[in-house]
Design an enzyme around this catalytic site. Structure first.
Site, PDB file in Angstrom:
ATOM      1  N   ASP A   1     -29.821 -44.087   2.593  1.00 21.31           N
ATOM      2  CA  ASP A   1     -28.785 -43.558   3.468  1.00 21.31           C
ATOM      3  C   ASP A   1     -27.911 -44.740   3.884  1.00 21.31           C
ATOM      4  O   ASP A   1     -28.258 -45.505   4.781  1.00 21.31           O
ATOM      5  CB  ASP A   1     -29.411 -42.860   4.680  1.00 21.31           C
ATOM      6  CG  ASP A   1     -28.339 -42.271   5.600  1.00 21.31           C
ATOM      7  OD1 ASP A   1     -27.142 -42.469   5.330  1.00 21.31           O
ATOM      8  OD2 ASP A   1     -28.722 -41.615   6.586  1.00 21.31           O
TER       9      ASP A   1
ATOM     10  N   LYS B   1     -18.731 -42.728   7.195  1.00 20.55           N
ATOM     11  CA  LYS B   1     -18.117 -43.779   8.012  1.00 20.55           C
ATOM     12  C   LYS B   1     -17.029 -44.574   7.261  1.00 20.55           C
ATOM     13  O   LYS B   1     -15.934 -44.061   7.092  1.00 20.55           O
ATOM     14  CB  LYS B   1     -19.199 -44.656   8.622  1.00 20.55           C
ATOM     15  CG  LYS B   1     -20.099 -43.771   9.532  1.00 20.55           C
ATOM     16  CD  LYS B   1     -21.028 -44.438  10.474  1.00 20.55           C
ATOM     17  CE  LYS B   1     -21.634 -43.372  11.392  1.00 20.55           C
ATOM     18  NZ  LYS B   1     -23.071 -43.287  11.428  1.00 20.55           N
TER      19      LYS B   1
ATOM     20  N   TYR C   1     -32.015 -42.802  11.564  1.00 24.18           N
ATOM     21  CA  TYR C   1     -31.233 -41.598  11.851  1.00 24.18           C
ATOM     22  C   TYR C   1     -30.491 -41.172  10.596  1.00 24.18           C
ATOM     23  O   TYR C   1     -29.911 -42.008   9.899  1.00 24.18           O
ATOM     24  CB  TYR C   1     -30.227 -41.891  12.968  1.00 24.18           C
ATOM     25  CG  TYR C   1     -29.328 -40.730  13.334  1.00 24.18           C
ATOM     26  CD1 TYR C   1     -29.842 -39.595  13.971  1.00 24.18           C
ATOM     27  CD2 TYR C   1     -27.960 -40.754  13.049  1.00 24.18           C
ATOM     28  CE1 TYR C   1     -29.015 -38.530  14.313  1.00 24.18           C
ATOM     29  CE2 TYR C   1     -27.137 -39.690  13.394  1.00 24.18           C
ATOM     30  CZ  TYR C   1     -27.663 -38.582  14.024  1.00 24.18           C
ATOM     31  OH  TYR C   1     -26.845 -37.534  14.366  1.00 24.18           O
TER      32      TYR C   1
HETATM   33  C1  LIG Z   1     -23.824 -41.869  11.383  1.00 30.63           C
HETATM   34  C2  LIG Z   1     -24.958 -41.681  10.464  1.00 30.63           C
HETATM   35  C3  LIG Z   1     -25.248 -40.429   9.885  1.00 30.63           C
HETATM   36  C4  LIG Z   1     -24.564 -39.172  10.295  1.00 30.63           C
HETATM   37  O1  LIG Z   1     -23.199 -39.175   9.994  1.00 30.63           O
HETATM   38  P1  LIG Z   1     -22.233 -38.172  10.788  1.00 30.63           P
HETATM   39  O2  LIG Z   1     -20.915 -38.368  10.121  1.00 30.63           O
HETATM   40  O3  LIG Z   1     -22.275 -38.570  12.219  1.00 30.63           O
HETATM   41  O4  LIG Z   1     -22.777 -36.802  10.579  1.00 30.63           O
HETATM   42  C5  LIG Z   1     -26.249 -40.374   8.927  1.00 30.63           C
HETATM   43  N1  LIG Z   1     -26.927 -41.469   8.568  1.00 30.63           N
HETATM   44  C6  LIG Z   1     -26.687 -42.677   9.109  1.00 30.63           C
HETATM   45  C7  LIG Z   1     -27.458 -43.865   8.642  1.00 30.63           C
HETATM   46  C8  LIG Z   1     -25.712 -42.803  10.093  1.00 30.63           C
HETATM   47  O5  LIG Z   1     -25.522 -43.996  10.660  1.00 30.63           O
END
Ligand SMILES: *Cc1c(COP(=O)(O)O)cnc(C)c1O
Length: 432
Positions: free
Chosen positions: A240, A268, A145
């Site tokens: 990511d 995060k 994701y």
């Molecule tokens: C949470 C997440 C996102 C998206 O971040 P948001 O702040 O919710 O837009 C993108 N990549 C990874 C791996 C994530 O866990």
């Protein structure tokens, strides 16, 4: 039974005001077959709902709260910043501080741009990669994701060449077709795509540890192979690290495995619980971004002083002690104990763990789970049944089989002991 009167009243009102009563879909608790809890406050490893139920929390706001909730030093940093104003729309010292902390911790991030969410970070990173290479296609992995940008809401289509098809209505097929979908931990699937389309591929984007299909650990050769193949074809490798950044060690998972991507996306933890994202990497790539280069990307609240203060406070605390060793001990203790509890109950679930992240897959037997196909074989319905029992015992796990549990620095060994005992009781009730 769990008292939920006030949560249910709020939810009924919320449903008339917001789609599904929520501002982000997993929060709706649909996949565990109940209505969501409304949380009123949180401190340390505990959260409290509006009906005054107390839970030991293993969600941590979906990853950011590695220090636990309401860490006094983080709160103080936010208050101090707020007293000086909430946003200026100008450069501010906090941006320089957080950017320095991150670039020092992650050497591949030579330059960085702050944004407001992980979604913004990944969208911007692929824009840079496309501009740099002059190519349109990107490769992502099934089960990974990267936020809700159009280019990522894509699943493998039916064609010969895993040509992307939209996984959400509203995503134009003309955008989805530029996303090619490979299998996680399967280099052959990547090589196949590169053999056919390699010269058109701007970037490969990957969660270096997959943490959005439950937890799936990478084979070392997998990440090394991605590095090799992207170099060979002149494509940009994007890690990511929105979840993994500062989660497994002080820095990115890339520090941990010693593989260097060209671009990294973060979010995060680096926001300390406030809305933040960031992308960064090689100077050569980042200097394409406006105003140095022509790749346009902007944000009214980007580099927000409150968020910068919360992020910097968090990173400085993480640096101050052997927190990652403690998290490893806590994670090891937790999962070892849980395995025993399940075995004693004659259940043989698979538990994947890395440091303070883990997922219990409610599958039929203890098997290796290292790709999306294996993940999908787990029994989400059984997870839901167990989830509801466990919630009544005061333990808050993510309300979906396909999300990761997070242990924080605020979880003491006695909290884990309480958790393990609650698991035992919940299992007994499940069988009753
Ligand atoms: C949470 C997440 C996102 C998206 O971040 P948001 O702040 O919710 O837009 C993108 N990549 C990874 C791996 C994530 O866990």
């Amino acid at each position: 039974m769990l008292k939920m009167d006030k949560s249910q009243q709020l939810f009924a009102t919320a449903c008339g005001l917001m789609p599904g009563g929520v501002n982000s879909p997993v929060r709706a608790f649909k996949s565990v077959g109940m209505d969501p809890l409304f949380i009123e406050k949180a401190a340390g490893c505990r959260i409290y709902d509006v009906d005054h139920n107390e839970y030991i929390d293993y969600v941590g706001s979906w990853g950011p709260l590695i220090l636990g909730h309401s860490h006094p030093e983080v709160i103080e940093a936010i208050i101090k910043a707020a007293e000086k104003g909430t946003s200026y729309g100008t450069p501010c010292p906090g941006e320089v501080e957080l950017a320095s902390l991150i670039t020092e911790a992650i050497p591949s991030v030579e330059k960085i741009r702050m944004v407001n969410s992980g979604t913004e970070a990944t969208m911007s990173a692929i824009r840079v990669a496309r501009a740099y290479t002059g190519r349109d296609k990107i490769v992502k992995f099934a089960g990974c994701y990267h936020g809700h940008g159009d280019s990522f809401l894509v699943q493998a289509g039916s064609g010969m060449l895993t040509l992307g098809a939209p996984s959400s209505p509203g995503v134009p097929a003309s955008i989805a077709q530029h996303t090619l979908v490979a299998e996680y931990n399967d280099l052959a699937s990547v090589e196949k795509i590169f053999t056919e389309e390699g010269r058109n591929i701007a970037a490969v984007i990957v969660e270096p540890v997959a943490a959005n299909m439950g937890l799936v650990l990478p084979h070392r050769e997998f990440l090394a192979g991605l590095r090799k193949i992207t170099e060979l074809y002149g494509s940009v490798l994007i890690f990511d690290e929105v979840i993994t950044g500062f989660r497994t060690c002080y820095g990115g998972f890339q520090n941990y495995v010693g593989i260097t991507p060209d671009l990294t996306t973060l979010g995060k933890i680096i926001g300390g619980g406030l809305p933040v994202g960031a992308y960064g990497g090689k100077k050569e790539l980042m200097d394409l971004v406006s105003p140095v280069g022509d790749v346009y990307q902007a944000g009214t609240l980007s580099g927000n002083p409150l968020a910068m203060a919360a992020g910097a406070a968090t990173l400085k605390i993480l640096q101050s002690k052997d927190w990652y060793e403690r998290l490893e001990v806590a994670g090891y203790f937790m999962v070892t104990r849980l395995k025993k509890v399940f075995e004693d109950a004659d259940r043989f679930y698979t538990i994947n763990r890395l440091g303070s992240m883990f997922t219990i897959f409610f599958n039929e037997q203890d098997e290796t789970i290292e790709d999306y196909q294996a993940v999908k074989r787990s029994n989400a319905e059984e997870y839901g049944r167990f989830y509801r029992q466990l919630l009544a015992e005061g333990i808050y796990l993510p309300p979906s089989q396909f999300e990761v549990c997070f242990i924080s620095c605020a979880h003491e060994l006695q909290d884990i002991e309480l958790t393990v005992n609650a698991f035992m009781r919940a299992l007994e009730k499940l069988d009753a």
